[in-house]
Scaffold this motif. Structure first.
Motif, short mmCIF file in Angstrom:
data_model
loop_
_atom_site.label_atom_id
_atom_site.label_comp_id
_atom_site.label_asym_id
_atom_site.label_seq_id
_atom_site.Cartn_x
_atom_site.Cartn_y
_atom_site.Cartn_z
N ARG A 289 1.16 -1.02 -0.16
CA ARG A 289 0.24 0.27 -0.06
C ARG A 289 1.22 1.38 0.11
N VAL A 290 1.71 1.19 0.54
CA VAL A 290 3.02 2.56 1.45
C VAL A 290 3.49 2.53 -0.78
N VAL A 291 4.38 1.66 -1.28
CA VAL A 291 4.97 1.56 -2.59
C VAL A 291 3.66 1.75 -3.34
N GLY A 292 2.42 1.40 -2.77
CA GLY A 292 1.47 2.36 -4.24
C GLY A 292 1.08 3.95 -4.03
N ILE A 293 0.35 4.12 -3.31
CA ILE A 293 0.18 5.24 -2.86
C ILE A 293 2.03 6.14 -3.32
N ALA A 294 2.85 5.90 -3.08
CA ALA A 294 4.08 6.77 -3.36
C ALA A 294 4.25 6.52 -5.20
N SER A 295 4.48 5.83 -5.53
CA SER A 295 4.16 5.64 -6.96
C SER A 295 2.95 6.49 -7.70
N ASP A 296 1.83 6.08 -6.86
CA ASP A 296 0.66 7.07 -7.01
C ASP A 296 1.42 9.00 -7.33
N ARG B 101 14.51 9.17 -9.57
CA ARG B 101 14.86 10.11 -10.79
C ARG B 101 14.51 8.79 -12.22
N PRO B 102 14.99 7.85 -12.51
CA PRO B 102 15.49 7.31 -13.48
C PRO B 102 13.54 6.55 -13.90
N TYR B 103 12.70 6.53 -12.32
CA TYR B 103 11.55 6.43 -12.55
C TYR B 103 10.41 7.24 -12.76
N ALA B 104 10.90 8.69 -13.07
CA ALA B 104 10.04 9.61 -13.20
C ALA B 104 8.83 9.59 -13.85
N LYS B 105 9.29 9.47 -15.17
CA LYS B 105 8.54 9.12 -16.82
C LYS B 105 7.65 8.14 -16.76
N PHE B 106 7.94 6.87 -15.42
CA PHE B 106 7.05 5.93 -15.37
C PHE B 106 5.37 5.85 -15.48
N THR B 107 4.60 4.96 -15.52
CA THR B 107 3.62 4.94 -15.27
C THR B 107 3.70 4.64 -13.82
N PRO B 108 2.15 4.87 -13.43
CA PRO B 108 1.97 4.05 -11.93
C PRO B 108 2.24 2.84 -11.90
N ALA B 109 1.84 2.54 -12.73
CA ALA B 109 1.34 1.04 -12.53
C ALA B 109 3.02 0.81 -12.89
N ARG B 110 3.85 0.64 -14.17
CA ARG B 110 4.80 0.63 -14.56
C ARG B 110 6.01 1.15 -13.42
N ALA C 82 5.39 0.99 -9.55
CA ALA C 82 4.12 0.04 -8.63
C ALA C 82 5.66 -0.84 -8.96
N LYS C 83 5.70 -1.42 -10.05
CA LYS C 83 6.00 -2.67 -10.70
C LYS C 83 8.00 -2.31 -10.69
N TYR C 84 8.49 -2.06 -10.81
CA TYR C 84 9.53 -2.10 -11.37
C TYR C 84 10.73 -0.64 -9.91
N ALA C 85 9.93 -0.05 -9.54
CA ALA C 85 10.50 0.88 -8.57
C ALA C 85 9.91 0.20 -7.25
N ALA C 86 9.35 -0.26 -6.94
CA ALA C 86 8.93 -0.44 -5.67
C ALA C 86 9.93 -0.65 -4.58
N THR C 87 11.48 -1.41 -4.90
CA THR C 87 12.12 -1.39 -3.68
C THR C 87 12.76 -0.35 -3.96
N ALA C 88 13.33 0.85 -4.73
CA ALA C 88 13.73 1.94 -4.58
C ALA C 88 12.62 3.04 -4.04
N LEU C 89 11.13 2.80 -4.18
CA LEU C 89 10.54 3.54 -3.46
C LEU C 89 11.01 3.49 -1.87
N ALA C 90 10.62 2.13 -1.35
CA ALA C 90 10.36 1.36 -0.20
C ALA C 90 11.54 1.99 0.65
N ALA C 91 12.73 2.11 -0.42
CA ALA C 91 14.05 2.29 0.49
C ALA C 91 13.73 3.81 0.74
#
Length: 461
Positions: free
Chosen positions: A40-47, A62-71, A73-82
Motif C-alpha cells: 500500500r505504501v509503495v502504491g501511494i508513493a508510486s501514484d 529519478r529514472p522512474y519519474a516518467k514511468f506510469t504509476p503501474a510501471r 509500482a512494478k519496477y521501482a517498488a524496492t527503490a521507493l521503499a528504500a
C-alpha cells in the motif's frame, strides 16, 4: 490512490492549513513492514511520484519519474521503499500528497482516532507515511490484523480444500469399491472362462490322442493292405505269366497236333493211293476186258493248291498290295463268309487318341456300320472292359456286333477266344496293331492286318 493524490485540497477549494510536525523522532517500527502495508505504501508513493518535480526526487527515483504509476509500482517498488525509509523529506512530501488525497483519514490519525470502517491496511500505510503519535503501534496492529486475516483465510481455504479432498476421497473410495467389485466380477468371469477353456483343452487333447492312435492304426492297416495288394499283384502277375506260357504251350500243342494230323492224313492218303492204284490197275484190266472209258483223274489233281472261288485270307494279295493299302481290306472282305474282328481301342488310339473314349467308340462304330453295309461281311468290334466302373449304355449300330471283355480278361484274350470259336477253315480277319495279338490269331488260322489299314479304308469312305 491516483485519484486521491490528484483530488482537490478541500471541499471549499482552499488549501488546508500547515501539516503538524511528524512525531517519528521517538518512535520506530519494532518489526519490518508487513507485506500488505508495504504494497500500500509503495502504491501511494508510486501514484504521488508523478506530481513531484524531478529535482526534488531522490537520485535513485529519478529514472522512474516518467514511468506510469503501474510501471513504477512494478519496477521501482524496492527503490521507493528504500527512499521512504531513508529520506524523511521525501516521505513528508508523499505524506503531504496523501493528506491532499485523503484529508479525513490523515486528520483522524493526527487526532489519535482511527475510523472504525477504514481498511486496516490503508490506516497502517497512512500512519507509516504521516508518522503521528503511536504510528508504530498502528502499523504493528495492522500487520497483526493482516496476518490474522491471512491466517483465517488460509485456515478457511485449508478447511475448504480439506472438505473438497474429503469429498474427493469419498468419491475415490466409492469409485475404488465399485472398480474393485467390477474387477472381482470380471476376475470371477475370467476364472470360470479359464476353467471352461482348460476343460475344453483337456477334451481336445484327449480327442487328439484318440485321433493320433486311430491315425496310427489306420496307417498300419493301410501299410498292411498295400503289402497284401502288392503280394496279390505279384501273385496275379506270376499267374498271368504262367497262364500265358500255358496258353502258348497249348497253342503250340494244338498246332503240333494239327500238323501231325495233316502228316498222318498224308500217310493215309499215300496208302490209300497205293490201294487206289492197285484198284485202278485192276479196274483198268476190267476196263479193258469190259471196254470201259478211261478215268479222268490225274496226278495233278492230287496236288494241294488254291482253287478258284475257294481262296482263304492267307492266299489274298500276298505280294500285289501294300499292307496299308485300303484295297487289300476290300479284297479280304470280298471273301465269302468272311468274319472281320476289330480290336476297338487299338484302332481308335492309333487314329484319334485325343478324343474321349466314348467319342472314340462312337466314331469307330459309325465307320464300321457303313463298311458292313457295303461289304455284307460279319463285323465284330471288341473293347477292353476290365476297367469299366458302370455298364456302357449304347445302341450297337446295324451290322456290327459290339463286345466288351469280362472282368479280369483283356480284349486280346477275348479276340483269341472269338477266333478259336470259328470252325476250321472259315476266313477270319483280325484288325490290330498289337504284335502279340497278331501272332496269336495267326497261329489260330486267322489273318491279322494292321489298324492303319482299317483307318485308311474308313477314311476313304
Amino acid at each position: 490512490m491516483a485519484e486521491a493524490a490528484n483530488a482537490p485540497a478541500g471541499t471549499d477549494g482552499t488549501a488546508p492549513g500547515p501539516a503538524p510536525e511528524p512525531h517519528d523522532g521517538a518512535e520506530t517500527a519494532g518489526r519490518p513492514l508487513p507485506e500488505g502495508v508495504r504494497r500500500r505504501v509503495v502504491g501511494i508513493a508510486s501514484d504521488a511520484l508523478g506530481g513531484i518535480a524531478a529535482g526534488e526526487l531522490p537520485a535513485s527515483l529519478r529514472p522512474y519519474a516518467k514511468f506510469t504509476p503501474a510501471r513504477r509500482a512494478k519496477y521501482a517498488a524496492t527503490a521507493l521503499a528504500a527512499a521512504l525509509e531513508s529520506d524523511p523529506a521525501f516521505r513528508v512530501r508523499i505524506a503531504e500528497r496523501l493528506r491532499l488525497g485523503q484529508p479525513d483519514l490523515v486528520q483522524a490519525l493526527e487526532t489519535g482516532t482511527v475510523p472504525a470502517a477504514a481498511d486496516p491496511m490503508d490506516v497502517a500505510a497512512a500512519a507509516y507515511l504521516v508518522r503521528p503519535a503511536g504510528w508504530a503501534r498502528l502499523v504493528e496492529e495492522a500487520g497483526e490484523e493482516a496476518e490474522r486475516a491471512d491466517a483465517e483465510g488460509a485456515a478457511a481455504e485449508a478447511a475448504r480444500l480439506a472438505g473438497k479432498l474429503q469429498e474427493e476421497l469419498a468419491e475415490a473410495r466409492a469409485a475404488a469399491r465399485g472398480e474393485l467389485e467390477r474387477h472381482r466380477v470380471e476376475a470371477e468371469g475370467v476364472r470360470k472362462e479359464a476353467e471352461s477353456l482348460r476343460k475344453k483343452v483337456r477334451s481336445l487333447e484327449a480327442d487328439t490322442r484318440r485321433a493320433q492312435a486311430e491315425s496310427r492304426r489306420l496307417a498300419g492297416e493301410l501299410e498292411a493292405a498295400r503289402a497284401a495288394a502288392a503280394a496279390e499283384r505279384s501273385a496275379a502277375e506270376s499267374e498271368a505269366r504262367r497262364l500265358r506260357h500255358r496258353i502258348a504251350e497249348l497253342e503250340a500243342a494244338v498246332e503240333s497236333g494239327r500238323r501231325t494230323a495233316r502228316e498222318g492224313r498224308s500217310v493215309e492218303d499215300m496208302r490209300l493211293r497205293l490201294l487206289l492204284d492197285s484198284v485202278l490197275q485192276s479196274a483198268q484190266g476190267l476196263q479193258r476186258e469190259l471196254a470201259l472209258p478211261v478215268t479222268a483223274l490225274r496226278p495233278a489233281d492230287l496236288v494241294e493248291a488254291v482253287e478258284p472261288g475257294s481262296a482263304s485270307p492267307h492266299d489274298v494279295a500276298r505280294r500285289g498290295l501294300a499292307e496299308d493299302d485300303p484295297a487289300l481290306l476290300d479284297q479280304l472282305l470280298a471273301i465269302p463268309q468272311v468274319h472281320l474282328v476289330v480290336d476297338g481301342y487299338n484302332v481308335t488310339k492309333t487314329g484319334y487318341p485325343q478324343l474321349p473314349l466314348e467319342q472314340q467308340r462312337l466314331r469307330l462304330l459309325g465307320g464300321l456300320a457303313m463298311l458292313a453295309q457295303r461289304t455284307q461281311a460279319e463285323v465284330t468290334c471288341v473293347f477292353d472292359g476290365q476297367d469299366l466302373d458302370v455298364p456302357v449304355i449304347m445302341a450297337p449300330p446295324r451290322g456290327v456286333r459290339v463286345r466288351f471283355s469280362r472282368t479280369g480278361e483283356t480284349a486280346d484274350e477275348l479276340i483269341r477266344r472269338l477266333v478259336r470259336a470259328e470252325p476250321q477253315g472259315r476266313p477270319v480277319v483280325v484288325v490290330s496293331a498289337d504284335k502279340e495279338v497278331a501272332d496269336g490269331v495267326r497261329k489260330a488260322g486267322a489273318r491279322p492286318v494292321a489298324s492303319v489299314l482299317l483307318l485308311n479304308r474308313l477314311a476313304r469312305s
